[in-house]
Design an enzyme around this catalytic site. Sequence first.
Site, PDB file in Angstrom:
ATOM      1  N   SER A 129      -6.445  -3.048   2.211  1.00 53.12           N
ATOM      2  CA  SER A 129      -6.244  -2.875   3.632  1.00 53.12           C
ATOM      3  C   SER A 129      -7.488  -2.510   4.119  1.00 53.12           C
ATOM      4  O   SER A 129      -8.453  -1.817   3.796  1.00 53.12           O
ATOM      5  CB  SER A 129      -5.248  -1.489   3.640  1.00 53.12           C
ATOM      6  OG  SER A 129      -4.010  -2.008   3.347  1.00 53.12           O
ATOM      7  N   GLU A 244       2.598  -5.975  -8.409  1.00 51.10           N
ATOM      8  CA  GLU A 244       2.823  -4.494  -7.516  1.00 51.10           C
ATOM      9  C   GLU A 244       4.184  -4.506  -7.145  1.00 51.10           C
ATOM     10  O   GLU A 244       4.920  -3.548  -7.351  1.00 51.10           O
ATOM     11  CB  GLU A 244       1.587  -4.169  -6.629  1.00 51.10           C
ATOM     12  CG  GLU A 244       1.862  -3.156  -5.744  1.00 51.10           C
ATOM     13  CD  GLU A 244       0.752  -2.962  -4.754  1.00 51.10           C
ATOM     14  OE1 GLU A 244       0.796  -1.765  -4.224  1.00 51.10           O
ATOM     15  OE2 GLU A 244       0.304  -3.774  -4.264  1.00 51.10           O
ATOM     16  N   SER A 385       4.435  -5.117   3.755  1.00 48.91           N
ATOM     17  CA  SER A 385       5.574  -4.511   4.540  1.00 48.91           C
ATOM     18  C   SER A 385       6.834  -5.572   4.294  1.00 48.91           C
ATOM     19  O   SER A 385       6.903  -6.681   3.765  1.00 48.91           O
ATOM     20  CB  SER A 385       5.114  -4.751   5.870  1.00 48.91           C
ATOM     21  OG  SER A 385       5.040  -6.075   6.622  1.00 48.91           O
ATOM     22  N   GLU A 387       8.576  -6.835   6.418  1.00 53.85           N
ATOM     23  CA  GLU A 387       8.709  -8.267   7.297  1.00 53.85           C
ATOM     24  C   GLU A 387       8.076  -9.276   6.477  1.00 53.85           C
ATOM     25  O   GLU A 387       8.414 -10.471   6.326  1.00 53.85           O
ATOM     26  CB  GLU A 387       7.756  -7.848   8.593  1.00 53.85           C
ATOM     27  CG  GLU A 387       8.575  -7.156   9.525  1.00 53.85           C
ATOM     28  CD  GLU A 387       8.435  -5.602   9.239  1.00 53.85           C
ATOM     29  OE1 GLU A 387       9.279  -4.777   9.741  1.00 53.85           O
ATOM     30  OE2 GLU A 387       7.751  -5.177   8.318  1.00 53.85           O
TER      31      GLU A 387
END
Length: 400
Positions: A129, A244, A385, A387
């Site tokens: 990130s 993950e 996420s 989404e």
Amino acid sequence: MDLCLTKDELSFRDEVRAFFRVAVPADLREKLIAGVHPSKKDMVSWSRILAKKGWGAPHWPVEYGGTGWSPVKQYIFTEEMSQTPAPAPLPFGVNMVGPVIYTFGSDVQKKRFLPRIVPLDDWWCQGFSEPGAGSDLASLNTRAVREGNHYVVNGQKTWTTHAQFADWIFCLVRTDPGAKKQLGISFLLIDMKSPGITVRPIQMIDGGHEVNEVFFDNVHVPIENLVGEENRGWDYAKFLLGNERFHIACVGVSKERIRRIKDLASQVRLGGERLIDRSDFREKVAAIEVRLKALEVTQLRVLANESKRQNGTQDPASSILKIKGAEIQQATSELLMALAGPHAVPYRAEEDFELRNERPIGPDWAVTIASAYFNMRKVSIYGGSDEIQKNIIAKAILGL
């Protein structure tokens, strides 16, 4: 599929359960039950106990230190570890970069890095990130420019968990800025002691220090630390994130938390009535248990399909596990908050208490509840996420 365990699997479960009962240090178990994060020392000590037993990386191939267990036995191991409770091996090494290295890395990388992951001789962190490139990971801007036998890395990573402890970081970096977003990314292994790396803490809402910013200022990385092929890092990242997401389901963790909720609800009274005796509270617990059972069955189905998948590919159903696992973890944390009520004060490290003349009012078990509740808000974001997971499900499963 047959969801009943065989005699051999039941015997294996008993063996694993007996090991955890004896091997987990009592003080470490108490920390986990109380919701206190294990220290670095705790993690290193426990990882070496598992490594000595040969159980530090059950899902790895045998030639790299794995156990040769079937997917069902691996699942049983994880479930028993979560419900003991005992700490899971550090995921950044065992579940993330380790499988990437033994699947896509060179022989030199396998020999150099894999033996040091399981006993935590090397502590790894994840450099994915960035500011403006968290959920939209393909928009990352950290650059790696090849100069002779090195890549020169410049940029910034954020939300880097445990970077303050790490010896190494695995990073996604942009090596071809002219390519389409996903096509110009590479996967580098970077020594955290390299000149030009700066780690700055990000203080959490509970006052803790779990995540960090990591800055790269002309950091030189040997080309032999490139995993696989240049500009193929996106493929390796998808493989890693699939692993993950599978582990984020945390079925065993949620089972243990539900047991804790039931035990505490038999102690907490509201208007003179035990909370566990209130039908509205029991209905909430039962609803979560039903969802958890559905998640468990889905996870077992994914496990049953593992042998049918090509090496290096991930079941898109792992996105379902990720979404529902996150929802259930958050729901259990909400029930714990309801149990603690006004006593759910944010946790502070023990040394903070030494500066006060009084401890917080209320039972000791309530002290960590708010911290866990706030921390669980992130589960629906990291690892991709909700989404993004729904997009994967729509494309890969529903064919939309």
